[in-house]
Design an enzyme around this catalytic site. Structure first.
Site, PDB file in Angstrom:
ATOM      1  N   CYS A  17     -11.093  -3.946 -27.503  1.00 33.94           N
ATOM      2  CA  CYS A  17      -9.842  -3.206 -27.624  1.00 33.94           C
ATOM      3  C   CYS A  17      -8.836  -3.951 -28.489  1.00 33.94           C
ATOM      4  CB  CYS A  17      -9.240  -2.928 -26.258  1.00 33.94           C
ATOM      5  SG  CYS A  17      -9.990  -1.508 -25.453  1.00 33.94           S
ATOM      6  N   GLY A 137     -24.470  12.966 -29.242  1.00 33.09           N
ATOM      7  CA  GLY A 137     -23.610  11.990 -29.892  1.00 33.09           C
ATOM      8  C   GLY A 137     -23.747  12.048 -31.397  1.00 33.09           C
ATOM      9  N   HIS A 138     -23.205  11.021 -32.053  1.00 32.46           N
ATOM     10  CA  HIS A 138     -23.245  10.963 -33.503  1.00 32.46           C
ATOM     11  C   HIS A 138     -23.335   9.503 -33.937  1.00 32.46           C
ATOM     12  CE1 HIS A 138     -22.637  12.760 -37.469  1.00 32.46           C
ATOM     13  NE2 HIS A 138     -21.904  11.698 -37.749  1.00 32.46           N
TER      14      HIS A 138
END
Ligand code: CO
Ligand code: CO
Ligand code: CO
Length: 346
Positions: A17, A137-138
């Site tokens: 993050c 998904g991709h």
């Protein structure tokens, strides 16, 4: 680890993050974009909340969120679990339950197939633990690996928890120790002990499901998960969104011991400085030492839930959390906003 094996984190410019675009920058990038209204959109991107929420019927709303980032661990299975736990967390932060997930993945051409497989297996395992499904998904090719999920969950529209419902008198509770960003940065530079690294791996793979499941049985007015903007960044969003100010008792915050040591030596992630410059004008540091402030700004990956609990329910919630989360902390109170600073450390 075998000699010829890639070290995933070496391929990443910033960890987890910490790779997030700063909150202030993001607000500027979104400025002037026309936002379409819909009465069923209960939470949209203008609210700086964890996820968007769309009401489908009187008793059902959809919760949607997406999170992905470069490797925060060298072990692809571990990275997959962390990225998934982190992405699922935004649904838990709204008081919701994740149901459907889509993989989002970027892989370098030469990343070993076995490593990609392990990464995905980590994601699937966490999603199943959450009681949700991965339905597709991709994937794209990219020099820097990245992984995460788009997550869809459900919540009762009257029971959704935004970050803007905190009321004066509420008690602030938090569920994981701080210092994950400092330790992942130190680990990348080989400055962290094996036991601390194992500890943050456990923390980052721990779903916020336990915290959420306890939270929804108590009167909680606001909730957010503490991730890339740090406790003070996400706390500031809660304070501004709720029109209140927060008092945080620094001595009640659980700092990971080795992160505290490293912070004292000034070993800090870049994201800490971004978070500080975003929030510090709104924070009265009181007598908090610099290393403590730094850890309060430390970007967390898959960090804990920050809750503003009704004072009548705070004791019971705190007790129940102790058995359900890595570190139950009662870190402060919500006060009426008096103008000026939003967060007061004491
Ligand atoms: Co969040
Ligand atoms: Co989010
Ligand atoms: Co997020």
């Amino acid at each position: 680890m075998a000699e010829n094996e890639v070290k995933l984190t070496k391929l990443a410019r910033c960890a987890g993050c910490g790779a997030k675009v700063g909150a202030g920058v993001l607000a500027r990038l979104l400025e002037g974009i026309r936002v379409h209204q819909d009465p069923n959109l209960l939470v949209g991107f203008d609210k700086s909340d964890d996820a968007s929420v769309y009401k489908i019927s009187e008793d059902l709303a959809l919760v949607q969120t997406v999170d992905f980032f470069p490797p925060i661990a060298d072990d692809p299975y571990l990275f997959g679990q962390i990225a998934a736990a982190n992405a699922l967390s935004d649904v838990y932060a709204m008081g919701g339950e994740p149901r459907l997930c889509l993989n989002i993945m970027a892989v370098p051409k030469d990343m070993p197939q076995e490593a990609v497989h392990e990464l995905l297996r980590g994601g699937y395992d966490k999603v199943y633990e959450a009681g949700a499904l991965i339905t597709g998904g991709h994937s794209i090719l990219d020099d820097e690996p990245k992984y995460g999920l788009a997550v869809t969950g459900f919540v009762h529209p009257d029971k959704m928890l935004t970050n803007s419902g905190a009321k004066p008198g509420d008690v602030l509770l938090f569920t994981k120790p701080l210092g994950i960003g400092v330790l992942t940065t130190a680990a990348k530079a080989e400055l962290a002990s094996q036991s601390s690294i194992a500890c943050i791996h456990r923390l980052m793979t721990t779903l916020n499901k336990g915290a959420r499941d306890v939270m929804v049985n108590h009167r909680v007015h606001a909730c957010t998960d503490v991730t890339g903007f740090g406790l003070l960044g996400h706390g500031l969003e809660m304070a501004q969104g709720s029109g209140v100010e927060l008092e945080i008792d620094v001595s009640a915050v659980d700092f990971l011991p080795e992160a505290a040591e490293l912070a004292r030596m000034g070993i800090l992630p870049e994201g800490m400085y971004r978070n500080r410059s975003f929030a510090e004008n709104s924070v009265d540091p009181g007598t908090a030492e610099l290393w403590q402030q730094d850890l309060l700004y430390d970007p967390q990956t898959s960090g804990g839930l920050l809750m503003a609990a009704d004072p009548a329910d705070a004791d019971a919630l705190f007790e129940a959390l102790k058995a359900a989360v890595p570190s139950a902390q009662r870190i402060g109170t919500v006060r009426e906003y008096r103008g000026g600073k939003r967060i007061f450390l004491k």
